[in-house]
Design a protein around this motif. Structure first.
Motif, PDB file in Angstrom:
ATOM      1  N   UNK A   1       0.786  -1.223   0.000  1.00  0.00           N
ATOM      2  CA  UNK A   1       0.000   0.000   0.000  1.00  0.00           C
ATOM      3  C   UNK A   1       0.817   1.271   0.000  1.00  0.00           C
ATOM      4  N   UNK A   2       2.101   1.199  -0.342  1.00  0.00           N
ATOM      5  CA  UNK A   2       2.956   2.382  -0.348  1.00  0.00           C
ATOM      6  C   UNK A   2       3.559   2.627  -1.726  1.00  0.00           C
ATOM      7  N   UNK A   3       4.014   3.867  -1.919  1.00  0.00           N
ATOM      8  CA  UNK A   3       4.603   4.289  -3.196  1.00  0.00           C
ATOM      9  C   UNK A   3       5.866   5.092  -2.910  1.00  0.00           C
ATOM     10  N   UNK A   4       6.914   4.819  -3.676  1.00  0.00           N
ATOM     11  CA  UNK A   4       8.134   5.615  -3.587  1.00  0.00           C
ATOM     12  C   UNK A   4       8.149   6.600  -4.755  1.00  0.00           C
ATOM     13  N   UNK A   5       8.419   7.870  -4.454  1.00  0.00           N
ATOM     14  CA  UNK A   5       8.348   8.937  -5.453  1.00  0.00           C
ATOM     15  C   UNK A   5       9.656   9.724  -5.460  1.00  0.00           C
ATOM     16  N   UNK A   6      10.194   9.967  -6.640  1.00  0.00           N
ATOM     17  CA  UNK A   6      11.313  10.892  -6.789  1.00  0.00           C
ATOM     18  C   UNK A   6      10.732  12.260  -7.113  1.00  0.00           C
ATOM     19  N   UNK A   7      11.019  13.236  -6.249  1.00  0.00           N
ATOM     20  CA  UNK A   7      10.429  14.560  -6.382  1.00  0.00           C
ATOM     21  C   UNK A   7      11.004  15.316  -7.573  1.00  0.00           C
TER      22      UNK A   7
ATOM     23  N   UNK B   1       3.675  13.541   3.686  1.00  0.00           N
ATOM     24  CA  UNK B   1       4.344  13.293   2.410  1.00  0.00           C
ATOM     25  C   UNK B   1       5.830  13.615   2.365  1.00  0.00           C
ATOM     26  N   UNK B   2       6.352  14.439   3.291  1.00  0.00           N
ATOM     27  CA  UNK B   2       7.786  14.706   3.392  1.00  0.00           C
ATOM     28  C   UNK B   2       8.398  15.072   2.038  1.00  0.00           C
ATOM     29  N   UNK B   3       7.910  16.152   1.463  1.00  0.00           N
ATOM     30  CA  UNK B   3       8.305  16.519   0.101  1.00  0.00           C
ATOM     31  C   UNK B   3       9.648  17.242   0.017  1.00  0.00           C
ATOM     32  N   UNK B   4      10.217  17.669   1.153  1.00  0.00           N
ATOM     33  CA  UNK B   4      11.513  18.339   1.114  1.00  0.00           C
ATOM     34  C   UNK B   4      12.637  17.300   1.104  1.00  0.00           C
ATOM     35  N   UNK B   5      12.622  16.453   0.106  1.00  0.00           N
ATOM     36  CA  UNK B   5      13.627  15.409  -0.029  1.00  0.00           C
ATOM     37  C   UNK B   5      13.718  14.999  -1.486  1.00  0.00           C
ATOM     38  N   UNK B   6      14.837  14.434  -1.849  1.00  0.00           N
ATOM     39  CA  UNK B   6      15.000  13.986  -3.227  1.00  0.00           C
ATOM     40  C   UNK B   6      13.993  12.895  -3.567  1.00  0.00           C
ATOM     41  N   UNK B   7      13.694  12.028  -2.589  1.00  0.00           N
ATOM     42  CA  UNK B   7      12.689  10.985  -2.760  1.00  0.00           C
ATOM     43  C   UNK B   7      11.912  10.825  -1.461  1.00  0.00           C
ATOM     44  N   UNK B   8      10.723  10.258  -1.555  1.00  0.00           N
ATOM     45  CA  UNK B   8       9.909  10.001  -0.375  1.00  0.00           C
ATOM     46  C   UNK B   8       9.133   8.705  -0.569  1.00  0.00           C
ATOM     47  N   UNK B   9       8.683   8.123   0.542  1.00  0.00           N
ATOM     48  CA  UNK B   9       7.811   6.949   0.513  1.00  0.00           C
ATOM     49  C   UNK B   9       6.525   7.325   1.229  1.00  0.00           C
ATOM     50  N   UNK B  10       5.401   7.183   0.532  1.00  0.00           N
ATOM     51  CA  UNK B  10       4.118   7.628   1.059  1.00  0.00           C
ATOM     52  C   UNK B  10       3.063   6.540   0.893  1.00  0.00           C
ATOM     53  N   UNK B  11       1.963   6.707   1.606  1.00  0.00           N
ATOM     54  CA  UNK B  11       0.809   5.842   1.391  1.00  0.00           C
ATOM     55  C   UNK B  11       0.278   6.057  -0.020  1.00  0.00           C
ATOM     56  N   UNK B  12      -0.235   4.984  -0.621  1.00  0.00           N
ATOM     57  CA  UNK B  12      -0.789   5.084  -1.971  1.00  0.00           C
ATOM     58  C   UNK B  12      -1.919   6.107  -2.042  1.00  0.00           C
ATOM     59  N   UNK B  13      -2.607   6.332  -0.919  1.00  0.00           N
ATOM     60  CA  UNK B  13      -3.698   7.311  -0.901  1.00  0.00           C
ATOM     61  C   UNK B  13      -3.178   8.741  -1.007  1.00  0.00           C
ATOM     62  N   UNK B  14      -1.860   8.924  -0.856  1.00  0.00           N
ATOM     63  CA  UNK B  14      -1.262  10.259  -0.920  1.00  0.00           C
ATOM     64  C   UNK B  14      -0.770  10.626  -2.312  1.00  0.00           C
TER      65      UNK B  14
END
Length: 360
Positions: free
Chosen positions: A28-34, A131-144
């Motif tokens: 249920x999580x997603x890793x995102x590169x900002x 969501x911790x967006x002040x990072x090169x990448x973050x891991x968030x819930x899929x609902x985010x």
């Protein structure tokens, strides 16, 4: 895997750029590169304790990027997809959600209390507003995460996650501005600039922008303001003078200060609507007497996240962007890198900075 992030070690402490260890996404999580993240005064409210968050934390509540990987059970996005981060995902089951008021979801911020990463020294970290967006990448819930609408660049899409949804929603969902009405927007930051554009889209006949800085007039007029007032003790009187001594039909307060809320109320016509969007501290006390509440017949209302439903509203906003009615680039006064966040915070605390966009 280690990535760089801006960490708030304690309430009232300066941010520091450091390495953090992000886990792989779980179920249920997603890793995102900002690609980009917005820096606005709501982040300051988190850092100074106006809004309480567990610390140490990585802040940043509006951003967009590209999906790197997904955990088990995630099927609405895939690696390589562009996504907008949603800092206030609704649970769909609480009382507010059952009423369709997803912006008031009782469980929207439960993820902020979780440990989502660690510093390279092993200290637990919390994800700010989920969501911790002040990072090169973050891991968030899929609902985010929500798919970026077609035709919207990733760097621009970052602003859809908070400022645009809040400003647009304040005008269209909370105040419900109608064609031909008069509007005053107090505070020409990111949310205020979005509210000015929203008022223009709604067909307001007169749009008055108010700010403490005379230097923001050009930005405000480009966003749709027909008039500009530099805030002073006579602001309400000036606005009434611009509206046939009546006051505006709608006042939208985006600063979160007691004096500004009171001025917005005083600048609203009899029977008009005052909407408070700004986040103020508990020490900001606003007073009214019983007789004036009766006599003026005004409506004073709070507004959370623009009373918006991101899943519903993002496609609408995208339509305005593609049609040229909504210009996201006009909301940004400074572009900085991740390393520039601490200085941008200090400038905003000192009242010297505008609204910055971090481009990764």
């Amino acid at each position: 895997m280690a990535v760089r992030a801006a960490v708030l070690p304690a309430i009232g402490s300066p941010l520091g750029i450091t390495g953090i260890e992000l886990p792989d996404p779980g179920p249920g999580q997603v890793r995102v590169r900002l690609a980009a993240a917005g820096v606005c005064h709501s982040d300051l409210s988190l850092s100074d304790g106006t809004m309480r968050v567990p610390v140490p934390a990585v802040l940043g509540h509006e951003g967009a990027g590209t999906v790197v990987s997904v955990g088990e059970g995630v099927d609405h996005v895939s690696p390589g997809d562009g996504v907008v981060l949603n800092w206030a995902p609704s649970c769909g089951t609480c009382h507010a959600c059952s009423l369709g008021e997803v912006w008031l979801c009782a469980d929207a911020l439960t993820g902020a209390a979780a440990v989502y990463a660690r510093t390279t020294e092993g200290t637990d970290l919390h994800p700010g507003l989920n969501v911790a967006a002040f990072a090169e990448e973050t891991v968030v819930s899929a609902s985010c995460v929500l798919p970026v609408p077609d035709g919207v660049p990733l760097t621009d899409a970052a602003l859809l996650g908070c400022a645009v949804l809040t400003g647009y929603g304040a005008v269209h969902h909370s105040a419900r501005v109608r064609q031909g009405e008069t509007v005053a927007v107090f505070g020409v930051g990111g949310v205020g600039l979005a509210a000015l554009q929203a008022a223009r889209i709604a067909g307001a006949s007169k749009i008055v922008a108010v700010d403490v800085s005379a230097a923001k007039e050009e930005l405000a007029r480009a966003a749709g303001a027909t008039d500009y007032v530099v805030a002073s003790d006579t602001t309400a009187r000036e606005i009434r003078g611009l509206t046939g001594k009546q006051g505006v039909d709608v006042a939208v307060e985006c600063a979160g200060r007691a004096v500004t809320i009171r001025t917005a109320w005083d600048a609203t016509r009899r029977g008009g609507r005052t909407t408070v969007v700004g986040i103020g501290g508990k020490d900001q006390q606003v007073t009214f007497n019983a007789l004036e509440i009766f006599h003026w017949g005004r409506t004073l209302s709070g507004c959370v996240y623009g009373n918006s439903d991101p899943a519903r509203d993002l496609p609408v906003l995208a339509g305005h962007i593609r049609a040229g009615r909504l210009d996201l680039s006009a909301l940004v006064t400074e572009h900085i890198s991740l390393d520039g966040i601490p200085a941008a915070f200090e400038n905003m605390l000192a009242g010297k900075g505008g609204r910055a966009l971090v481009v990764f």
